[in-house]
Design an enzyme around this catalytic site. Structure first.
Site, PDB file in Angstrom:
ATOM      1  N   LYS A 206      42.403  50.918  47.821  1.00 18.04           N
ATOM      2  CA  LYS A 206      41.059  50.908  47.242  1.00 18.04           C
ATOM      3  C   LYS A 206      40.500  49.497  47.360  1.00 18.04           C
ATOM      4  O   LYS A 206      40.834  48.599  46.586  1.00 18.04           O
ATOM      5  CB  LYS A 206      41.136  51.365  45.782  1.00 18.04           C
ATOM      6  CG  LYS A 206      39.776  51.541  45.139  1.00 18.04           C
ATOM      7  CD  LYS A 206      39.455  50.303  44.349  1.00 18.04           C
ATOM      8  CE  LYS A 206      38.157  50.337  43.650  1.00 18.04           C
ATOM      9  NZ  LYS A 206      37.142  49.553  44.369  1.00 18.04           N
TER      10      LYS A 206
ATOM     11  N   GLY B 233      43.308  41.187  40.965  1.00 21.57           N
ATOM     12  CA  GLY B 233      41.963  41.192  40.393  1.00 21.57           C
ATOM     13  C   GLY B 233      41.944  40.476  39.061  1.00 21.57           C
ATOM     14  O   GLY B 233      42.748  39.569  38.824  1.00 21.57           O
ATOM     15  N   SER B 234      41.054  40.925  38.190  1.00 26.80           N
ATOM     16  CA  SER B 234      40.828  40.193  36.939  1.00 26.80           C
ATOM     17  C   SER B 234      41.818  40.624  35.852  1.00 26.80           C
ATOM     18  O   SER B 234      42.360  41.732  35.890  1.00 26.80           O
ATOM     19  CB  SER B 234      39.404  40.431  36.465  1.00 26.80           C
ATOM     20  OG  SER B 234      39.216  41.805  36.182  1.00 26.80           O
TER      21      SER B 234
ATOM     22  N   GLY C  47      43.556  44.242  34.924  1.00 28.70           N
ATOM     23  CA  GLY C  47      45.021  44.307  35.015  1.00 28.70           C
ATOM     24  C   GLY C  47      45.619  44.928  33.762  1.00 28.70           C
ATOM     25  O   GLY C  47      46.507  45.785  33.836  1.00 28.70           O
TER      26      GLY C  47
ATOM     27  N   CYS D 187      41.847  32.785  43.364  1.00 22.14           N
ATOM     28  CA  CYS D 187      42.533  32.961  42.069  1.00 22.14           C
ATOM     29  C   CYS D 187      43.222  31.680  41.617  1.00 22.14           C
ATOM     30  O   CYS D 187      43.224  31.359  40.437  1.00 22.14           O
ATOM     31  CB  CYS D 187      43.583  34.058  42.167  1.00 22.14           C
ATOM     32  SG  CYS D 187      42.970  35.548  42.924  1.00 22.14           S
TER      33      CYS D 187
ATOM     34  N   GLU E 245      38.225  31.284  33.286  1.00 19.85           N
ATOM     35  CA  GLU E 245      38.123  31.312  34.742  1.00 19.85           C
ATOM     36  C   GLU E 245      36.667  31.543  35.135  1.00 19.85           C
ATOM     37  O   GLU E 245      36.052  32.521  34.721  1.00 19.85           O
ATOM     38  CB  GLU E 245      38.999  32.437  35.313  1.00 19.85           C
ATOM     39  CG  GLU E 245      39.021  32.421  36.824  1.00 19.85           C
ATOM     40  CD  GLU E 245      39.942  33.488  37.410  1.00 19.85           C
ATOM     41  OE1 GLU E 245      39.959  34.609  36.891  1.00 19.85           O
ATOM     42  OE2 GLU E 245      40.625  33.181  38.397  1.00 19.85           O
TER      43      GLU E 245
HETATM   44  P1  ADP Z   1      35.985  41.199  39.676  1.00 18.09           P
HETATM   45  O1  ADP Z   1      35.388  41.397  38.327  1.00 18.09           O
HETATM   46  O2  ADP Z   1      36.146  39.794  40.081  1.00 18.09           O
HETATM   47  O3  ADP Z   1      35.346  42.048  40.718  1.00 18.09           O
HETATM   48  P2  ADP Z   1      37.951  43.159  39.152  1.00 18.09           P
HETATM   49  O4  ADP Z   1      39.290  43.035  38.519  1.00 18.09           O
HETATM   50  O5  ADP Z   1      36.882  43.863  38.400  1.00 18.09           O
HETATM   51  O6  ADP Z   1      37.505  41.710  39.537  1.00 18.09           O
HETATM   52  O7  ADP Z   1      38.098  43.870  40.566  1.00 18.09           O
HETATM   53  C1  ADP Z   1      39.246  43.875  41.362  1.00 18.09           C
HETATM   54  C2  ADP Z   1      39.476  45.270  41.888  1.00 18.09           C
HETATM   55  O8  ADP Z   1      39.734  46.133  40.767  1.00 18.09           O
HETATM   56  C3  ADP Z   1      38.285  45.884  42.613  1.00 18.09           C
HETATM   57  O9  ADP Z   1      38.732  46.698  43.674  1.00 18.09           O
HETATM   58  C4  ADP Z   1      37.654  46.722  41.539  1.00 18.09           C
HETATM   59  O10 ADP Z   1      36.881  47.790  42.039  1.00 18.09           O
HETATM   60  C5  ADP Z   1      38.866  47.239  40.805  1.00 18.09           C
HETATM   61  N1  ADP Z   1      38.607  47.684  39.436  1.00 18.09           N
HETATM   62  C6  ADP Z   1      37.590  47.321  38.616  1.00 18.09           C
HETATM   63  N2  ADP Z   1      37.673  47.956  37.449  1.00 18.09           N
HETATM   64  C7  ADP Z   1      38.781  48.742  37.503  1.00 18.09           C
HETATM   65  C8  ADP Z   1      39.420  49.643  36.591  1.00 18.09           C
HETATM   66  N3  ADP Z   1      38.926  49.884  35.372  1.00 18.09           N
HETATM   67  N4  ADP Z   1      40.563  50.250  36.993  1.00 18.09           N
HETATM   68  C9  ADP Z   1      41.082  50.011  38.201  1.00 18.09           C
HETATM   69  N5  ADP Z   1      40.517  49.193  39.106  1.00 18.09           N
HETATM   70  C10 ADP Z   1      39.378  48.573  38.772  1.00 18.09           C
HETATM   71 MG    MG Z   2      34.955  43.522  37.464  1.00 18.50          MG
END
Ligand code: ADP
Ligand code: MG
Length: 497
Positions: free
Chosen positions: A190, A243-244, A248, A299, A400
């Site tokens: 994804k 990701g964030s 996580g 990161c 961050e």
């Molecule tokens: P940013 O806010 O910097 O985009 P995210 O952690 O939101 O960082 O995004 C990293 C990845 O996680 C992306 O592919 C995003 O679509 C996905 N993502 C965002 N929200 C969710 C969620 N609730 N569950 C799983 N994946 C998610």
């Molecule tokens: Mg996000």
């Protein structure tokens, strides 16, 4: 997927449609909806991608499961390795086109993508290809009986849901795909909704390399739909997430349903420590690019710059001068060193933090506002911003920002800086600039972070583990041990008595 004609010519890849790649086929999303892909250098919509939904995820997971139980599982490691090496060669051949897609989709400067990124991307796939035939268990002496042999088998964990961010789209996709193929797992990838085009382009190359249908499925769409569905799905055995932090944590919660294996590579607020005895001619560009590279969207970016007080003023002014001459511009321009931020949303977030910094009493010594001259006005450009007079307690020093904003902070002693550097919930990267081996020995042990870079910063490659301590996540990408997250260990007891 529609792209401007010149970039299509450069791509020389099949016209990946605004569809999903499931079971080796391009299929429409059951949602019937699409998302715009915006070029952050210009603000223009350059393509549309499918907005996948929960049903799409179900189909992709089912395809990945069939592939896992099917011939892929039986394939010899040697054959998977050959496929991976062919895949690496294809990525190599089409690298310029893939890099152009990333440059247009998320704004990374082409020049940056052609440098170390290229070697890292290809080297990573080849590193894991090598490991495909090196996976093995252990023979263990047991005391039960002389006739009893005990040993371990390493087996693929199963279907992997890989969720990746937008800041290094191609590199992130490859570093999730490679260990999956090496271990004989299958996956649903994804990509981030802001930067999915290069992942989609990889589908064609995977098929051409001989990766069987269903082994790698790609479902584009929003995180809280597609990503969350993967995290919850009982048919997914492992989530590999980058990701964030808050997302996580939501993945860890969602994983509880079937106790998925989870690895998390999250954010950071990494300290970069410059001592007065360092080679300052190297440390100035090193400290600047530790935070400004990829416009701070890294990161492990060195966002807290600790400088020994006796050189603080001089050093910070030199970093400011260095930052001011970095060429900011369209990601496709050959002389661009720093591109735009990935999206309007990200730009506003970063500008919001710059305002917060000012309100907190920090001084912007460079940058500090959006660039709006000429062509830049339609893109999302924020110049390198150096904050001086930063106090550790300020939000800009704790949270961050994920943009080209650095907090310069003076310190007096190694005891003090060691303690302040570690006073963060994060622990991803860290840097030390000094010629003193004693300081190196001490800080490489005491800094609580997954990487310590000494007289360098942000060097990464697949053979060396990368990952976080504490709130920066768990699990490692790269290095031999990274395969553990994709493998189960089975103990076998054979009684030959
Ligand atoms: P940013 O806010 O910097 O985009 P995210 O952690 O939101 O960082 O995004 C990293 C990845 O996680 C992306 O592919 C995003 O679509 C996905 N993502 C965002 N929200 C969710 C969620 N609730 N569950 C799983 N994946 C998610
Ligand atoms: Mg996000």
């Amino acid at each position: 997927m529609q792209l401007p004609a010149d970039s299509l010519a450069r791509r020389r890849l099949g016209p990946a449609p605004n569809q999903l790649f499931i079971d080796g086929q391009w299929v429409d999303s059951r949602s019937g909806k699409q998302l715009d892909c915006v070029n952050p250098s210009t603000g223009e919509v350059i393509a549309r991608i499918a907005a996948g939904n929960v049903q799409d995820v179900g189909l992709a997971v089912a395809a990945a499961r069939r592939a896992f139980e099917g011939p892929w599982r039986q394939m010899l490691p040697h054959d998977r390795q050959a496929i991976m090496l062919r895949f690496a060669d294809l990525v190599d051949r089409h690298y310029d086109a893939l890099a152009t897609l990333d440059a247009m989709d998320m704004g990374a400067p082409l020049a940056r993508l052609q440098g170390g990124s290229r070697q890292r991307a290809l080297g990573g796939v080849r590193f894991y290809a090598g490991l495909a035939t090196a996976i093995g268990g252990q023979t263990i002496a047991n005391s039960v009986s002389r006739a009893m042999a005990s040993y371990t088998l390493r087996e693929p964990v199963g279907v992997v849901g890989a969720i990746i961010p937008w800041n290094a789209p191609l590199g992130s996709a490859l570093c999730k795909i490679a260990p999956v193929l090496a271990t004989g797992c299958t996956m649903v990838l994804k990509p981030a909704e802001q930067a999915s085009l290069s992942s989609l382009a990889l589908a064609e190359l995977l098929a051409e390399a001989g990766v069987p249908p269903g082994v790698v499925n790609i479902v584009t769409g929003l995180g809280d739909t597609v990503g969350a569905a993967l995290a919850h799905h009982p048919g997914v055995d492992k989530i590999a997430f980058t990701g964030s932090g808050p997302v996580g944590q939501s993945i860890v919660r969602a994983s509880a349903g079937n106790l998925k294996r989870v690895t998390l590579e999250l954010g950071g607020k990494s300290p970069n420590i410059v001592f007065a005895d360092a080679d300052l001619d190297a440390a100035v560009p090193g400290a600047a690019m530790a935070i400004f590279g990829n416009s701070g969207q890294v990161c492990a970016a060195g966002s807290r710059l600790f400088v020994e007080r006796k050189i603080y003023r001089e050093f910070v002014l030199r970093v400011v001068a260095y930052a001011n001459q970095l060429k900011v511009g369209d990601s496709l321009d050959a002389d661009t060193v720093l591109g735009p931020l990935v999206s309007r949303e990200q730009m506003e977030r970063v500008l919001g933090y710059i305002d917060i910094g000012r309100q907190e009493g920090a001084r912007a010594l460079s940058g500090g506002q959006r660039l709006v001259e000429g062509k830049l006005a339609s893109g999302y450009f924020v110049p390198p911003t150096v904050f001086g007079d930063v106090d550790d307690g300020m939000r800009i020093a704790r949270e961050e920002i994920f943009g080209p904003v650095v907090c310069a902070i003076p310190f007096d002693t190694i005891d003090e800086v060691e303690q302040r550097a570690n006073a963060t919930p994060y622990g991803l990267g860290s840097g030390v600039w000094t010629r003193d081996i004693h300081k190196v020995q001490r800080l490489t042990r005491s800094l609580r972070a997954g990487s310590v870079w000494v007289n360098c910063y942000s060097v990464v490659e697949a053979s060396v583990p990368y990952g976080g301590y504490r709130m920066s996540g768990y699990g490692r990408e790269g290095g031999l041990q990274s395969l553990d997250a994709y493998l189960e260990t089975k103990a076998v007891w054979v009684n030959a008595g």
